[in-house]
Design an enzyme around this catalytic site. Structure first.
Site, mmCIF file in Angstrom:
data_model
loop_
_atom_site.group_PDB
_atom_site.id
_atom_site.type_symbol
_atom_site.label_atom_id
_atom_site.label_comp_id
_atom_site.label_asym_id
_atom_site.label_seq_id
_atom_site.Cartn_x
_atom_site.Cartn_y
_atom_site.Cartn_z
ATOM 1 N N TRP A 102 0.824 -1.217 0.000
ATOM 2 C CA TRP A 102 0.000 0.000 0.000
ATOM 3 C C TRP A 102 0.846 1.250 0.000
ATOM 4 O O TRP A 102 0.522 2.223 -0.690
ATOM 5 C CB TRP A 102 -0.988 -0.020 1.165
ATOM 6 C CG TRP A 102 -2.029 -1.085 0.980
ATOM 7 C CD1 TRP A 102 -2.272 -2.148 1.791
ATOM 8 C CD2 TRP A 102 -2.960 -1.207 -0.115
ATOM 9 N NE1 TRP A 102 -3.289 -2.915 1.285
ATOM 10 C CE2 TRP A 102 -3.728 -2.375 0.123
ATOM 11 C CE3 TRP A 102 -3.220 -0.460 -1.257
ATOM 12 C CZ2 TRP A 102 -4.736 -2.792 -0.753
ATOM 13 C CZ3 TRP A 102 -4.229 -0.876 -2.133
ATOM 14 C CH2 TRP A 102 -4.966 -2.023 -1.872
ATOM 15 N N ASP A 171 -1.996 6.729 5.844
ATOM 16 C CA ASP A 171 -3.047 5.813 5.412
ATOM 17 C C ASP A 171 -3.272 4.848 6.566
ATOM 18 O O ASP A 171 -2.424 4.014 6.856
ATOM 19 C CB ASP A 171 -2.590 5.068 4.147
ATOM 20 C CG ASP A 171 -3.557 3.961 3.712
ATOM 21 O OD1 ASP A 171 -4.634 3.828 4.330
ATOM 22 O OD2 ASP A 171 -3.230 3.236 2.753
ATOM 23 N N LYS A 195 -12.460 -1.926 6.883
ATOM 24 C CA LYS A 195 -11.716 -2.828 7.754
ATOM 25 C C LYS A 195 -12.155 -2.663 9.216
ATOM 26 O O LYS A 195 -12.684 -3.585 9.792
ATOM 27 C CB LYS A 195 -10.220 -2.648 7.572
ATOM 28 C CG LYS A 195 -9.725 -3.369 6.311
ATOM 29 C CD LYS A 195 -8.967 -2.515 5.362
ATOM 30 C CE LYS A 195 -8.717 -3.237 4.037
ATOM 31 N NZ LYS A 195 -7.982 -2.398 3.095
HETATM 32 C C1 LIG Z 1 -7.440 -2.000 1.963
HETATM 33 C C2 LIG Z 1 -6.380 -0.953 1.944
HETATM 34 C C3 LIG Z 1 -6.323 0.025 0.942
HETATM 35 C C4 LIG Z 1 -7.271 0.045 -0.242
HETATM 36 O O1 LIG Z 1 -8.488 0.466 0.175
HETATM 37 P P1 LIG Z 1 -9.705 0.756 -0.856
HETATM 38 O O2 LIG Z 1 -10.696 1.387 0.048
HETATM 39 O O3 LIG Z 1 -10.111 -0.578 -1.401
HETATM 40 O O4 LIG Z 1 -9.220 1.667 -1.904
HETATM 41 C C5 LIG Z 1 -5.349 0.997 1.044
HETATM 42 N N1 LIG Z 1 -4.473 1.015 2.053
HETATM 43 C C6 LIG Z 1 -4.490 0.065 3.019
HETATM 44 C C7 LIG Z 1 -3.493 0.132 4.117
HETATM 45 C C8 LIG Z 1 -5.448 -0.939 2.994
HETATM 46 O O5 LIG Z 1 -5.470 -1.869 3.961
#
Ligand SMILES: *Cc1c(COP(=O)(O)O)cnc(C)c1O
Length: 360
Positions: A102, A171, A195
């Site tokens: 990511w 993020d 999540k």
């Molecule tokens: C799941 C995830 C993403 C992607 O998320 P989307 O909402 O599907 O775009 C980005 N960064 C991390 C750390 C993730 O776990």
């Protein structure tokens, strides 16, 4: 009713009391005679839900007064682009920690809109650890340092947010509201909801108000954080159902003792799975550095891929599902987000010990 223990990395398990409350309100929402997903987003009934969700998010996460909370669509992935679009002009330097899948993806998208460079690259270490603060290389004039607080696929996390003299952008998709953060070091925090916070379709941005204002480049209205802030995330039709469910998840987190309790619980629960790995005489193996082990996504290997396949089959037969690691890294991944019941962790640990005893 038979609920399994769902260890999926996302979308993932949600608290059962939340699902039950949603079910009970689904057909006739609070006496409106219609469901929430049939209401106008300009109706007073929905506006209450919306304002409650903003207030709860601020309260549960301890968001300071000088930050705005935005509810957006497009997931964390769209934010990989819109964060640099809104915060920096073309050619301005922004630093990214290449800590895993990511972090790398975020940097690639930022490079379209700014001079994104790696402050550190985990590739030589196989993305098995996070950088130490003295390993981060920050160039003069850097506008922010981007970190991925938890690398969902590789199973590593930032245990202490670095203080490097430039604002942090994080993020937090996979450890949102599972830990308090030092707000004074941050300009912006973002993540998808699917999540730790609720259903897919919603992303939440928390941004320092003084970073908003006329964006540094011309942008269409939906792309502008300042307009979303001005309109309280009602610039257009918001993802109402996801916001409504998140509001219930936030109330559930509060009832469980808040973010501090989530943090202690995550350390304890992941700790029990790591203990099962570490005391298996090498049958299970964690590929990541001990100090950086994720509290949300526990990644491990077995001696052979055949044994991993047998482990997944036997686990599924016991109602422990979605334990397969991401296709890019293989192995096993147990995601134990906030909503995973303690009983699910107990069942997994018991299963791991029994399986190792039989097959070692
Ligand atoms: C799941 C995830 C993403 C992607 O998320 P989307 O909402 O599907 O775009 C980005 N960064 C991390 C750390 C993730 O776990």
């Amino acid at each position: 009713m038979s609920r399994v223990y769902n260890f999926c990395a996302g979308p993932c398990t949600l608290p059962l009391p939340v699902l039950e409350a949603v079910r009970d309100e689904l057909v006739d929402f609070r006496g409106t005679g219609m469901s929430l997903i049939e209401l106008s987003h300009r109706s007073p009934a929905y506006e209450d839900v919306h304002e409650e969700a903003i207030a709860s998010f601020r309260q549960v996460f301890g968001v300071p007064e000088d930050f705005e909370v935005l509810f957006l669509q497009g997931g964390a992935t769209l934010l990989f682009s819109t964060v640099p679009m809104n915060l920096v002009a073309e050619g301005e330097p922004v630093a990214y920690v290449r800590s895993g899948t990511w972090g790398r993806t975020a940097e690639q998208d930022a490079a379209v809109f700014a001079d994104a460079y790696p402050a550190w690259d985990g590739a030589p270490h196989g993305y098995t650890r996070m950088p130490r603060v003295d390993e981060l290389e920050i160039r003069p004039g850097t506008r922010y340092l981007h970190v991925t607080s938890n690398e969902t696929i590789e199973g590593i996390r930032v245990s202490a947010f670095p203080d490097v003299g430039v604002p942090l952008v994080a993020d937090m998709s996979s450890d949102y509201l599972s830990r308090p953060i030092p707000w004074e070091r941050f300009d912006l925090v973002y993540g998808g909801a699917q999540k730790n916070l609720g259903p897919a379709g919603l992303a939440v941005v928390v941004v320092r108000r003084e970073r908003l204002g006329e964006p540094p480049r011309p942008l269409g209205s939906y792309l502008r954080f300042d307009l979303h802030a001005e309109r309280r995330s009602l610039l257009n039709t918001p993802p109402m159902f996801a916001i409504y469910v998140m509001g219930k998840v936030l109330a559930w987190i509060r009832s469980m003792g808040g973010v501090e309790a989530m943090e202690r619980r995550a350390a304890e629960r992941s700790g029990r799975i790591y203990a099962a790995i570490d005391t298996s005489d090498g049958f299970y193996r964690s590929p990541v550095d001990r100090a950086d082990r994720s509290h949300m996504n526990v990644v491990f290997r077995l001696p052979t891929e055949e044994l991993e396949a047998a482990f997944l089959r036997a686990a599924e037969a016991e109602g422990l599902v979605n334990l397969k690691g991401h296709r890019s890294v293989g192995g096993i991944r147990a995601s134990v987000y906030n909503a995973m019941p303690d009983e699910g962790v107990d069942a997994l640990v018991t299963f791991m010990r029994a399986f190792a005893e039989q097959r070692a």
